[in-house]
Design an enzyme around this catalytic site. Structure first.
Site, PDB file in Angstrom:
ATOM      1  N   ASP A 146       2.848   6.023  -2.675  1.00  0.00           N
ATOM      2  CA  ASP A 146       4.223   6.752  -3.138  1.00  0.00           C
ATOM      3  C   ASP A 146       4.415   7.302  -4.953  1.00  0.00           C
ATOM      4  O   ASP A 146       3.833   8.067  -5.021  1.00  0.00           O
ATOM      5  CB  ASP A 146       5.093   6.318  -2.741  1.00  0.00           C
ATOM      6  CG  ASP A 146       6.292   7.046  -3.294  1.00  0.00           C
ATOM      7  OD1 ASP A 146       6.226   7.984  -2.238  1.00  0.00           O
ATOM      8  OD2 ASP A 146       7.110   6.811  -3.472  1.00  0.00           O
ATOM      9  N   ASP A 157       8.822   8.695  -5.729  1.00  0.00           N
ATOM     10  CA  ASP A 157      10.204   9.549  -5.366  1.00  0.00           C
ATOM     11  C   ASP A 157      10.164   9.735  -3.377  1.00  0.00           C
ATOM     12  O   ASP A 157      10.916  10.260  -3.187  1.00  0.00           O
ATOM     13  CB  ASP A 157       9.703  10.810  -5.469  1.00  0.00           C
ATOM     14  CG  ASP A 157       8.310  11.207  -5.046  1.00  0.00           C
ATOM     15  OD1 ASP A 157       7.606  10.755  -4.450  1.00  0.00           O
ATOM     16  OD2 ASP A 157       8.070  12.584  -5.398  1.00  0.00           O
ATOM     17  N   GLY A 163       4.238  10.326  -8.099  1.00  0.00           N
ATOM     18  CA  GLY A 163       5.840   9.577  -8.342  1.00  0.00           C
ATOM     19  C   GLY A 163       6.542   8.536  -7.954  1.00  0.00           C
ATOM     20  O   GLY A 163       6.566   9.182  -6.663  1.00  0.00           O
ATOM     21  N   ARG A 208       0.840  -1.087  -0.065  1.00  0.00           N
ATOM     22  CA  ARG A 208      -0.291  -0.057   0.331  1.00  0.00           C
ATOM     23  C   ARG A 208       0.944   0.871  -0.274  1.00  0.00           C
ATOM     24  O   ARG A 208       0.881   2.265  -0.716  1.00  0.00           O
ATOM     25  CB  ARG A 208      -0.726   0.149   1.442  1.00  0.00           C
ATOM     26  CG  ARG A 208      -2.167   1.307   1.199  1.00  0.00           C
ATOM     27  CD  ARG A 208      -3.127   0.861   2.069  1.00  0.00           C
ATOM     28  NE  ARG A 208      -4.153   2.272   2.346  1.00  0.00           N
ATOM     29  CZ  ARG A 208      -4.389   1.995   3.184  1.00  0.00           C
ATOM     30  NH1 ARG A 208      -4.411   1.393   3.931  1.00  0.00           N
ATOM     31  NH2 ARG A 208      -4.996   3.796   3.134  1.00  0.00           N
TER      32      ARG A 208
END
Ligand SMILES: *[C@@H]1O[C@H](CO)[C@@H](O)[C@H](O)[C@H]1NC(C)=O
Ligand SMILES: *[C@@H]1O[C@H](CO)[C@@H](O)[C@H](O)[C@H]1NC(C)=O
Ligand SMILES: *[C@@H]1O[C@H](CO)[C@@H](O)[C@H](O)[C@H]1NC(C)=O
Length: 337
Positions: A79, A86, A84, A74
């Site tokens: 994220d 990152d 994106g 998850r």
């Protein structure tokens, strides 16, 4: 008739180099352009054994608590889908961090990432990004749970502060069409989407996300007619009608995996027999491509495993930062000052 499509991932030789799966919109699947590398830290000689360090730590967590697998899955999803891949979901920094958004309620796994990061920092200070650690750890946890050992390309950098108001994750009652569009905006087609939702083969959700299906579906005053009656009965026991101030219990997304937290194809067979717990999962039966994929995976665990590998790979390439585009955080919860 099922069409079979094979996708060769670029560059490398690894266990699942050729992935074949039946699908309706195969032509849409292309390997993503990526600047990530297979064993980046090894080939750049920056932290040769990082993957072993991560694997060792993940095993310790998993031995102690198997829910680590759905938690990390998850986290990766939250994220990658927001700004994106990152590592921004890991930040505690800023007036209103991503992780505080309503859709991110109940996220876990941060302590595990902190511990893994601390171990990696002690061996290779300042070399390995939090974004990569998150992906490597998730891969290892998925494998321990019976999922595929998919390839994780590395070389991601960590991004800066991002705000909870940018979180546009879909709600569990989103329509199928909107969900397809949402995934498409992340370079993921219907097969990827149906496959990634298979992460719901394990884990838990709060009753508040399903009570509408149990008691008042779309304001009808009745339960969701697509829900299997046996399942409806058992879920109503676990999730009584909620009054203000009452607790919000947790239920397993897939009672067949339950406290084992293992990776199984039963997620798909349950959709086909109207036994999905979340509405977002059940409606996969209503789309032509999504249903076909569910039918294939429901009887083909290996197809599911292989396609999950491809789909995680694809998702893990979304808007990555490389080179000078980001930094390598010292602490995953804070940007470097
Ligand atoms: C069901 O939902 C509708 C719309 O939100 C609401 O007006 C109605 O009162 C609800 N019915 C019950 C029995 O809670
Ligand atoms: C999941 O775990 C249960 C209990 O250990 C087991 O019966 C089942 O076969 C496992 N499924 C898979 C796919 O590993
Ligand atoms: C509902 O689920 C039960 C229990 O798994 C199963 O035996 C039954 O066949 C299902 N009913 C339908 C209509 O799919």
């Amino acid at each position: 008739m099922k069409r079979i499509m094979c996708v060769a991932l670029p560059l490398v030789v690894f266990a699942v180099a050729n992935m074949c799966y039946g699908m309706a919109d195969a032509a849409e699947v292309k390997p993503p352009t990526t600047y990530l590398k297979w064993h980046y830290y090894k080939i750049t000689n920056t932290c040769r054994d990082v993957e072993e360090y991560v694997r060792h730590e993940v095993k310790l967590f998993w031995d102690n608590d198997r829910s680590i697998t759905p938690k990390l899955l998850r986290l990766v999803y939250s994220d990658c889908f927001i700004t994106g891949c990152d590592g921004s979901i890991l930040l505690d920094e800023g007036p209103n961090p991503e992780k505080n958004a309503a859709q991110n309620r109940g996220l876990g796994g941060f302590v595990a990432i902190d511990k893994i990061k601390a171990v990696v920092e002690s061996r290779c200070p300042g070399k390995v990004s939090c974004a990569d650690i998150l992906h490597l750890a998730t891969r290892d946890a998925v494998h321990l749970a019976g999922g595929p050992a998919y390839p994780v390309f590395t070389g991601r950098k960590d991004g800066g502060i991002s705000d909870a108001t940018s979180v546009d994750l879909p709600s569990p009652s989103i329509s199928l069409q909107k969900l397809i569009e949402y995934f498409k905006s992340r370079n993921l087609n219907e097969v990827h989407m149906t496959t990634l939702l298979g992460a719901h083969t394990m884990g838990r959700t709060h009753c508040s996300y399903i009570v509408d299906r149990l008691y008042n579906y779309s304001g009808s005053g009745k339960p969701d007619p697509s829900m299997n009656a046996t399942l409806l009965g058992s879920l109503r026991k676990l999730c009584p009608p909620r009054k203000k101030g009452q607790t919000d219990p947790l239920v397993y997304l897939n009672p067949e995996s339950g406290s084992h937290y293992n990776f199984t194809e039963s997620y798909y067979s349950r959709i086909l027999s109207n036994e999905a717990v979340l509405g977002v999962d059940q409606q996969l039966k209503n789309g032509e491509n999504t249903k076909q994929t569910a039918e294939e995976f429901g009887i083909g665990f290996e197809d599911f495993r292989k396609t999950f590998a491809v789909s995680m790979y694809q998702m893990g390439n979304f808007k990555v930062l490389t080179g000078n585009q980001g930094e390598i955080r010292k602490n995953c919860r804070y940007t470097n000052k």
